[in-house]
Design a protein around this motif. Structure first.
Motif, PDB file in Angstrom:
ATOM      1  N   LEU A 313      11.696  15.542  19.943  1.00 42.67           N
ATOM      2  CA  LEU A 313      11.780  14.432  20.882  1.00 42.67           C
ATOM      3  C   LEU A 313      13.175  13.842  20.819  1.00 42.67           C
ATOM      4  N   LEU A 510       6.807   5.414  16.484  1.00 40.88           N
ATOM      5  CA  LEU A 510       6.392   6.527  17.337  1.00 40.88           C
ATOM      6  C   LEU A 510       4.868   6.586  17.327  1.00 40.88           C
ATOM      7  N   THR A 512       1.274   8.267  19.447  1.00 40.71           N
ATOM      8  CA  THR A 512       0.807   9.311  20.354  1.00 40.71           C
ATOM      9  C   THR A 512      -0.617   8.995  20.815  1.00 40.71           C
ATOM     10  N   ILE A 517       0.033  15.103  16.065  1.00 41.09           N
ATOM     11  CA  ILE A 517       1.281  15.473  15.380  1.00 41.09           C
ATOM     12  C   ILE A 517       1.124  15.292  13.872  1.00 41.09           C
ATOM     13  N   TRP A 540       2.813  20.052  15.681  1.00 39.86           N
ATOM     14  CA  TRP A 540       1.686  19.595  16.478  1.00 39.86           C
ATOM     15  C   TRP A 540       0.581  20.649  16.475  1.00 39.86           C
ATOM     16  N   VAL A 548       3.461  10.713  24.236  1.00 40.97           N
ATOM     17  CA  VAL A 548       4.229  10.281  23.065  1.00 40.97           C
ATOM     18  C   VAL A 548       5.032   9.062  23.477  1.00 40.97           C
ATOM     19  N   THR A 562       7.780   6.315  27.309  1.00 43.08           N
ATOM     20  CA  THR A 562       6.627   7.213  27.154  1.00 43.08           C
ATOM     21  C   THR A 562       6.926   8.559  27.800  1.00 43.08           C
ATOM     22  N   VAL A 565       3.277  14.879  27.611  1.00 43.21           N
ATOM     23  CA  VAL A 565       3.367  16.180  26.949  1.00 43.21           C
ATOM     24  C   VAL A 565       3.011  17.316  27.902  1.00 43.21           C
TER      25      VAL A 565
END
Length: 799
Positions: A313, A510, A512, A517, A540, A548, A562, A565
């Motif tokens: 990321l 961070l 999700t 992850i 992941w 994420v 944001t 994915v």
């Protein structure tokens, strides 16, 4: 013929080399010092026993049977795709002598590199290296060498310092060794930079050359031969960079070397080194590029592998917002004035200090420390940054000339232990080239003594030790800067002020949703000081779906971004596995310097083997199946390195005994200047008579330089010997030596010196070309050993 029998004709260790100071400038090696050279070279090849583990000057011998420069060429091909660079480095070894050789070559790498492969090519045979536990790889290599089989071994001394051994290079052989690495390119303020280091600078070996100091580990690789300052590299160098940015390129440039750039469409370009730079391997290659509109590639990259899945990321934070009213802050500036800083680097440091100190506000507090073999403070305690105090501090900075060892560890302990002013935040700023070997000890000192302060590190020079510079900033929760030219100082000082006064993001998290992850690197996200993307690497599981979110506090309040994915279509980025493993290894190394914890050492070894990576505990080894040297006898040659551009011979001549170029090496360890208070006495006059100082370095001849023959009028010192040694050391400055090149023999120089040791005036009794420049340089001197007849409370360090 073994190395132990032939070294005396190949190398001369500066710790034991005695050069004649009489007659012409030709150097003569005294027979009694030959064993010292042998021991130094034995140390560099891993032998034990008494030895001076320090850099030394390469002296070409007369044994024509031995090729003393087996590495003939180095080339690098770089392919940048998006934000990931893949690099292939090819080293070409040839034996033009008549005896089988083993070549040893210490060379640099990128601090971010994940070295994942090596091949060796002998004629038509291509041998792929295997990754093995370090001890086992070394055993396999030594066994192959003894059996007469060609072999190559790649070991890591630091994340950015490697060693290549190539055994059984037969007469007439050409052996190519190719190593491959990948690294992540992270832009700062919208500019991407790819750095290719070309040379390892000489590492300070301590006052004795043995382990035990906080700036030296006593490791054998430090005992490496160097050519003299100004000599061209013995090996040729070439580089090509192919950039596939994925977005339109606005600008691509290389300010360190002459290059040509060809564009193929808007998003692709190729940069090639100009043929005139074939011997440009004495400074880092820095290639920079910007995308159209200052765009930065951010978002998610996914790799869906057979055994595990990895993600990257990159999230671009918001623009910096500077608060209107900033509280006062204390700054402690720590400036390297050791021998390797002599000349160009210390002048850059002076410009940097000027920019930073003049940029302080009157309500800020500050102090200046200089260090080499010892350290000295401008003031016993930090002072307010008034114009008067700033000028006094800058005068103290200007008086520094460079010389001596690099005892960074003891200087850091002293600086970090300075009394604090309650309620005021403190920032440490270190400027150095980082030419020490005990990187890990310095990191530990910072972590254990920093407290609630932070630390910023400035690397000064053309080929700095980036591992130390970046590691110090990392340990100090600050930022690292590298300055290669004086004109960069103002802009870098402005960046520093912005970073300290107004972080971009704090309290980063961070989270999700629907995306599972694990093994996140880094485990805890640090505050964002520079305008660059936040980087997260991890594993992941399950399906590639969900979101994420990265969140934090900016200068105007809460901020978040944001990423979806499921919108990531390309899920084949194999380099992510190695980049993740490289980050995890770095994290483990942060808390396990030099393998002190066996559990973490085992984990680093496991990761190196599992991900096929070079680490401190895993190495690459390639062994030929054919026995090519039936006798098994070889001559071992350590490939000499060029001194980095702008670095003087004083960077090598820092051992506490012996003679280098006619100058006592112990002089180079003279302590740093200290602040001297005003005294009530008239300026004194010192007379110095110098012998013929023609600064010539003909081919095959050593540069002898100036030599003080006599001193008189020593009313301003209680230690005439120390003063004379200090003057002799200062005459090693390359700029001054150049200005005094035409000085006639027997010239009388008169220096007017005030009670504090500051030179006020300079006169010569003979006219010569360069006298004006020489006078201006001599007028910057502030003599440390000028102490006699002074009243008041003085802080002095006698050499």
């Amino acid at each position: 013929m073994s190395l132990r029998r032939s070294t005396t004709t190949l190398f001369a260790c500066c710790a034991g080399l005695a050069l004649s100071t009489q007659g012409d400038a030709q150097a003569h090696i005294r027979p009694k010092t030959a064993s010292m050279a042998t021991r130094a070279q034995a140390a560099s090849t891993g032998e034990t026993g008494e030895a001076t583990l320090s850099p030394y000057f390469f002296v070409k011998g007369g044994d024509s049977a031995v090729d003393q420069l087996p590495l003939k060429a180095t080339s690098a091909k770089v392919a940048i795709s998006g934000v990931i660079a893949d690099v292939k480095v090819t080293q070409v070894y040839r034996n033009t002598g008549s005896q089988p050789l083993e070549a040893i070559y210490v060379f640099p790498g990128s601090t971010r590199s994940a070295v994942y492969g090596m091949t060796m090519t002998i004629g038509e045979r291509v041998l792929k290296a295997q990754i093995k536990e370090r001890g086992q790889a070394r055993t396999d290599y030594e066994q192959a060498k003894a059996q007469g089989r060609s072999a190559s071994l790649l070991e890591q001394h630091r994340p950015n310092v490697f060693q290549m051994n190539v055994a059984n290079i037969l007469p007439g052989d050409e052996i190519k060794v190719e190593l491959s690495y990948t690294e992540l390119l992270v832009p700062t303020e919208g500019t991407y930079a790819f750095v290719y280091p070309t040379v390892v600078g000489p590492r300070y070996a301590g006052l004795t050359g043995r382990a035990g100091t906080e700036s030296s580990t006593g490791e054998a690789w430090v005992a490496n031969p160097y050519t003299h300052a100004g000599e061209k590299p013995a090996t040729t160098f070439d580089l090509e960079v192919k950039l596939a940015a994925g977005m339109p390129i606005q600008r691509m440039s290389c300010d360190t070397h002459k290059t040509s750039i060809a564009f193929d469409g808007k998003a692709d370009a190729t940069l090639r080194l100009d043929p005139s730079e074939a011997q440009g391997g004495n400074r880092d290659v820095i290639v920079k590029y910007q995308l159209a509109g200052g765009a930065v590639q951010s978002g998610l990259l996914l790799d869906q592998g057979r055994e595990e899945n990895t993600f990257l990321l990159m999230a671009q934070p918001p623009k910096r917002v500077a608060p209107k009213d900033l509280p006062p802050r204390e700054y402690v500036f720590i400036m390297d004035v050791s021998g390797s800083q002599m000349g160009f680097p210390i002048e850059v440091s002076k410009v940097l200090m000027k920019e930073m100190i003049q940029g302080l506000r009157p309500q800020d507090l500050f102090n200046v420390m200089v260090f080499e073999g010892s350290s000295a403070l401008w003031s016993p305690a930090s002072q307010h940054a008034t114009p008067e105090n700033a000028q006094q501090a800058l005068a103290f900075v200007r008086s520094q000339n460079g010389g001596g060892g690099t005892e960074l560890g003891s200087a850091m302990r002293r600086a970090l232990g300075l009394p604090r002013v309650p309620g005021i935040s403190r920032t440490f700023v270190v400027s150095t080239d980082g030419y020490i070997s005990a990187d890990g000890q310095i990191f530990d000192i910072i972590r254990k003594n920093l407290g609630s302060a932070n630390l910023f590190a400035f690397g000064i020079g053309s080929s700095v030790n980036r591992h130390l510079i970046e590691g110090m900033a990392h340990a100090g929760q600050g930022e690292a800067f590298v300055i290669t030219r004086p004109e960069q100082a103002a802009a870098e000082a402005e960046k520093f002020r912005a970073y300290v006064s107004s972080p971009v993001l704090t309290n980063l998290k961070l989270t999700t949703h629907g995306f599972h992850i694990q093994d996140l690197e880094p485990m805890q996200l640090p505050d964002v000081l520079a305008d660059r993307p936040v980087i997260c690497l991890g594993k992941w599981t399950g399906e590639a779906r969900g979101t994420v979110t990265l969140s934090g506090i900016s200068g105007v309040g809460p901020w978040s971004q944001t990423f979806e994915v499921g919108q990531v279509r390309d899920r084949q980025h194999g380099a992510l596995r190695q980049l993740w493993a490289r980050q995890r290894i770095q994290m483990l190394s942060d808390y396990d310097q030099f393998g002190q914890d066996e559990g973490r050492k085992a984990e680093v070894t496991r990761l190196g083997l599992a991900y096929h990576l070079l680490t401190a505990h895993t190495s690459f080894v390639a062994v030929d199946t054919q026995v090519r040297n039936a006798s098994g006898h070889t001559s071992t040659v350590t490939q000499p390195l060029p001194l980095p551009e702008g670095v003087s011979d004083a960077a090598v001549g820092n051992v506490s005994r012996g003679m280098v170029g006619g100058l006592a090496a112990s002089v180079a360890c003279a302590p740093a200047s200290m602040m001297m208070k005003k005294a009530e006495s008239a300026p004194a006059v010192m007379e110095v008579v110098a012998e013929d100082a023609r600064a010539r370095r003909d081919k095959g001849k050593a540069f002898r330089g100036l030599r003080v023959l006599s001193c008189s009028g020593l009313t301003g010192t209680t230690n005439p010997q120390a003063l004379r040694q200090e003057i002799q050391a200062r005459l090693m400055d390359p700029a001054l030596a150049s200005a005094l090149a035409a000085l006639p023999a027997g010239t009388r120089v008169v220096l007017k010196v005030d009670p504090s040791g500051q030179v006020l005036g300079v006169t010569f009794d003979h006219a010569f070309a360069g006298s004006i420049q020489a006078k201006s340089l001599l007028a910057t001197w502030k003599l440390r050993s000028w102490t006699g007849g002074l009243a008041g409370n003085l802080e002095l360090t006698l050499g």
